[in-house]
Design a protein around this motif. Sequence first.
Motif, PDB file in Angstrom:
ATOM      1  N   LYS A  34       0.822  -1.202   0.000  1.00 53.21           N
ATOM      2  CA  LYS A  34       0.000   0.000   0.000  1.00 53.21           C
ATOM      3  C   LYS A  34       0.860   1.258   0.000  1.00 53.21           C
ATOM      4  N   VAL A  35       0.258   2.321  -0.496  1.00 51.02           N
ATOM      5  CA  VAL A  35       0.896   3.633  -0.545  1.00 51.02           C
ATOM      6  C   VAL A  35       0.141   4.550   0.404  1.00 51.02           C
ATOM      7  N   SER A  66     -11.629   7.531  -1.527  1.00 50.45           N
ATOM      8  CA  SER A  66     -10.494   6.757  -1.023  1.00 50.45           C
ATOM      9  C   SER A  66     -10.464   6.815   0.496  1.00 50.45           C
ATOM     10  N   ILE A  67      -9.556   6.054   1.093  1.00 50.96           N
ATOM     11  CA  ILE A  67      -9.533   5.854   2.537  1.00 50.96           C
ATOM     12  C   ILE A  67      -8.748   6.959   3.232  1.00 50.96           C
ATOM     13  N   LEU A  68      -9.417   7.657   4.114  1.00 54.18           N
ATOM     14  CA  LEU A  68      -8.776   8.647   4.973  1.00 54.18           C
ATOM     15  C   LEU A  68      -8.478   8.006   6.323  1.00 54.18           C
ATOM     16  N   LEU A  69      -7.223   8.080   6.754  1.00 54.07           N
ATOM     17  CA  LEU A  69      -6.868   7.582   8.080  1.00 54.07           C
ATOM     18  C   LEU A  69      -7.003   8.682   9.127  1.00 54.07           C
ATOM     19  N   GLY A  70      -6.257   9.756   8.941  1.00 54.68           N
ATOM     20  CA  GLY A  70      -6.319  10.836   9.911  1.00 54.68           C
ATOM     21  C   GLY A  70      -6.359  12.192   9.239  1.00 54.68           C
ATOM     22  N   TYR A  71      -7.057  13.128   9.873  1.00 58.59           N
ATOM     23  CA  TYR A  71      -7.111  14.513   9.400  1.00 58.59           C
ATOM     24  C   TYR A  71      -7.088  15.386  10.641  1.00 58.59           C
ATOM     25  N   TRP A  72      -6.069  16.230  10.729  1.00 60.48           N
ATOM     26  CA  TRP A  72      -5.833  16.991  11.952  1.00 60.48           C
ATOM     27  C   TRP A  72      -5.576  18.465  11.654  1.00 60.48           C
ATOM     28  N   THR A  73      -5.808  19.296  12.656  1.00 60.89           N
ATOM     29  CA  THR A  73      -5.295  20.653  12.659  1.00 60.89           C
ATOM     30  C   THR A  73      -4.016  20.667  13.483  1.00 60.89           C
ATOM     31  N   ALA A  74      -3.029  21.428  13.043  1.00 62.58           N
ATOM     32  CA  ALA A  74      -1.772  21.542  13.778  1.00 62.58           C
ATOM     33  C   ALA A  74      -1.953  22.557  14.894  1.00 62.58           C
ATOM     34  N   TYR A  88      -3.762   4.186  -0.063  1.00 66.07           N
ATOM     35  CA  TYR A  88      -4.089   3.712  -1.401  1.00 66.07           C
ATOM     36  C   TYR A  88      -3.497   2.330  -1.606  1.00 66.07           C
ATOM     37  N   GLY A  89      -4.098   1.565  -2.476  1.00 70.89           N
ATOM     38  CA  GLY A  89      -3.573   0.240  -2.776  1.00 70.89           C
ATOM     39  C   GLY A  89      -2.297   0.282  -3.586  1.00 70.89           C
ATOM     40  N   SER A  90      -2.106   1.363  -4.340  1.00 72.25           N
ATOM     41  CA  SER A  90      -0.936   1.496  -5.206  1.00 72.25           C
ATOM     42  C   SER A  90      -0.887   2.926  -5.711  1.00 72.25           C
ATOM     43  N   LEU A  91       0.216   3.275  -6.354  1.00 75.07           N
ATOM     44  CA  LEU A  91       0.307   4.597  -6.974  1.00 75.07           C
ATOM     45  C   LEU A  91      -0.686   4.752  -8.121  1.00 75.07           C
ATOM     46  N   SER A  92      -0.935   3.657  -8.845  1.00 74.98           N
ATOM     47  CA  SER A  92      -1.903   3.738  -9.942  1.00 74.98           C
ATOM     48  C   SER A  92      -3.317   3.953  -9.403  1.00 74.98           C
ATOM     49  N   GLU A  93      -3.619   3.359  -8.252  1.00 80.33           N
ATOM     50  CA  GLU A  93      -4.931   3.615  -7.649  1.00 80.33           C
ATOM     51  C   GLU A  93      -5.052   5.080  -7.255  1.00 80.33           C
ATOM     52  N   ARG A  94      -3.994   5.612  -6.671  1.00 78.46           N
ATOM     53  CA  ARG A  94      -4.013   7.035  -6.299  1.00 78.46           C
ATOM     54  C   ARG A  94      -4.233   7.904  -7.534  1.00 78.46           C
ATOM     55  N   ALA A  95      -3.523   7.595  -8.622  1.00 78.41           N
ATOM     56  CA  ALA A  95      -3.679   8.376  -9.843  1.00 78.41           C
ATOM     57  C   ALA A  95      -5.121   8.319 -10.347  1.00 78.41           C
ATOM     58  N   GLY A  96      -5.742   7.146 -10.223  1.00 75.70           N
ATOM     59  CA  GLY A  96      -7.128   7.016 -10.641  1.00 75.70           C
ATOM     60  C   GLY A  96      -8.066   7.838  -9.777  1.00 75.70           C
ATOM     61  N   ASN A 124       3.226  17.418   0.013  1.00 76.76           N
ATOM     62  CA  ASN A 124       2.880  16.019   0.236  1.00 76.76           C
ATOM     63  C   ASN A 124       4.109  15.141   0.084  1.00 76.76           C
ATOM     64  N   ILE A 125       4.092  14.013   0.751  1.00 78.50           N
ATOM     65  CA  ILE A 125       5.088  12.964   0.563  1.00 78.50           C
ATOM     66  C   ILE A 125       4.349  11.634   0.554  1.00 78.50           C
ATOM     67  N   THR A 126       4.890  10.658  -0.178  1.00 68.82           N
ATOM     68  CA  THR A 126       4.341   9.311  -0.107  1.00 68.82           C
ATOM     69  C   THR A 126       5.199   8.484   0.836  1.00 68.82           C
ATOM     70  N   LEU A 127       4.549   7.539   1.484  1.00 67.20           N
ATOM     71  CA  LEU A 127       5.162   6.724   2.525  1.00 67.20           C
ATOM     72  C   LEU A 127       4.863   5.261   2.282  1.00 67.20           C
ATOM     73  N   SER A 128       5.733   4.403   2.795  1.00 67.92           N
ATOM     74  CA  SER A 128       5.436   2.981   2.881  1.00 67.92           C
ATOM     75  C   SER A 128       5.463   2.595   4.357  1.00 67.92           C
ATOM     76  N   ARG A 129       4.618   1.658   4.709  1.00 66.83           N
ATOM     77  CA  ARG A 129       4.498   1.267   6.105  1.00 66.83           C
ATOM     78  C   ARG A 129       5.637   0.338   6.493  1.00 66.83           C
ATOM     79  N   MET A 130       6.307   0.642   7.582  1.00 70.90           N
ATOM     80  CA  MET A 130       7.413  -0.178   8.051  1.00 70.90           C
ATOM     81  C   MET A 130       6.961  -1.281   8.995  1.00 70.90           C
ATOM     82  N   ALA A 131       5.845  -1.070   9.667  1.00 67.71           N
ATOM     83  CA  ALA A 131       5.474  -1.990  10.736  1.00 67.71           C
ATOM     84  C   ALA A 131       3.969  -2.130  10.831  1.00 67.71           C
ATOM     85  N   ASN A 132       3.543  -3.283  11.314  1.00 68.08           N
ATOM     86  CA  ASN A 132       2.142  -3.534  11.579  1.00 68.08           C
ATOM     87  C   ASN A 132       1.848  -3.195  13.026  1.00 68.08           C
ATOM     88  N   VAL A 133       0.826  -2.396  13.254  1.00 65.84           N
ATOM     89  CA  VAL A 133       0.409  -2.090  14.616  1.00 65.84           C
ATOM     90  C   VAL A 133      -1.056  -2.484  14.765  1.00 65.84           C
TER      91      VAL A 133
END
Length: 240
Positions: A34-35, A66-74, A88-96, A124-133
């Motif tokens: 996932k992206v 698409s799936i929103l995890l978190g939305y915050w005010t700083a 997102y499932g992939s970069l192509s899904e995000r593009a879609g 913006n930056i894209t991330l990959s998940r390092m760990a399962n929580v």
Amino acid sequence: MLRKLVSSNFLKQSGCWRQGLPVAGICTEATDSKVYELRTYSLVPQKVGEFIKLSNEKFHLRTQHSILLGYWTAELGGLNQVVHLWEYGSLSERAGVRAKLGGDPEWQAEYFQKILPWLQHQDNITLSRMANVSELDMTKPLGGYELWQLDMTCLPGQWSPLVMQAVNALENSERQVCGVYKSELGDMNSIVVIWRHNNIDQVAQLKLDLFNSKEGVELWSHVKSSKSKFLAPTQFSNWK
């Protein structure tokens, strides 16, 4: 009981990556394809109230795509900013998804075109998940969220196990880790960690514990620069 994090390297080395076998009771699939996209908007100060009000009313038009995890005010570490994390499932899904948003007349007319004059800067930056929580315990009191971004001096193969050890050592009953990510596109060779605090007055203790732990000291010796933000979830954030 503290939740445990497992790096993908550890899983591959242990042999449970493909087999899904338990290791010391903590082995789960720790990464996936996932992206994740972390977006930060800096707002015109006079328009922050209007932006939040419109978002509360209309943001369902965005989350239906698409799936929103978190939305915050700083609240601290950034003024007049909102921060959001998408999956997102992939970069192509995000593009879609982005293409569909561009052609969605309701989204464009009722939300996006209205907020454009209120945006001073977008990043913006894209991330990959390092760990399962494990799933966040939303029944615990909410003090707020904290986002760390650590820019590293060494390669991921060296710092990946260090961040896993440090985060495991720091999590306790007063704070939960929401996600541990590494940057892909945008900022490079960075770690992003998101925490959920039960008590706002215990936020500073996290840094004290980091610098007073052997795991934290070892991780910090490889940090080139760092920044943190204290965040408050919006009413439409999935992470409350």
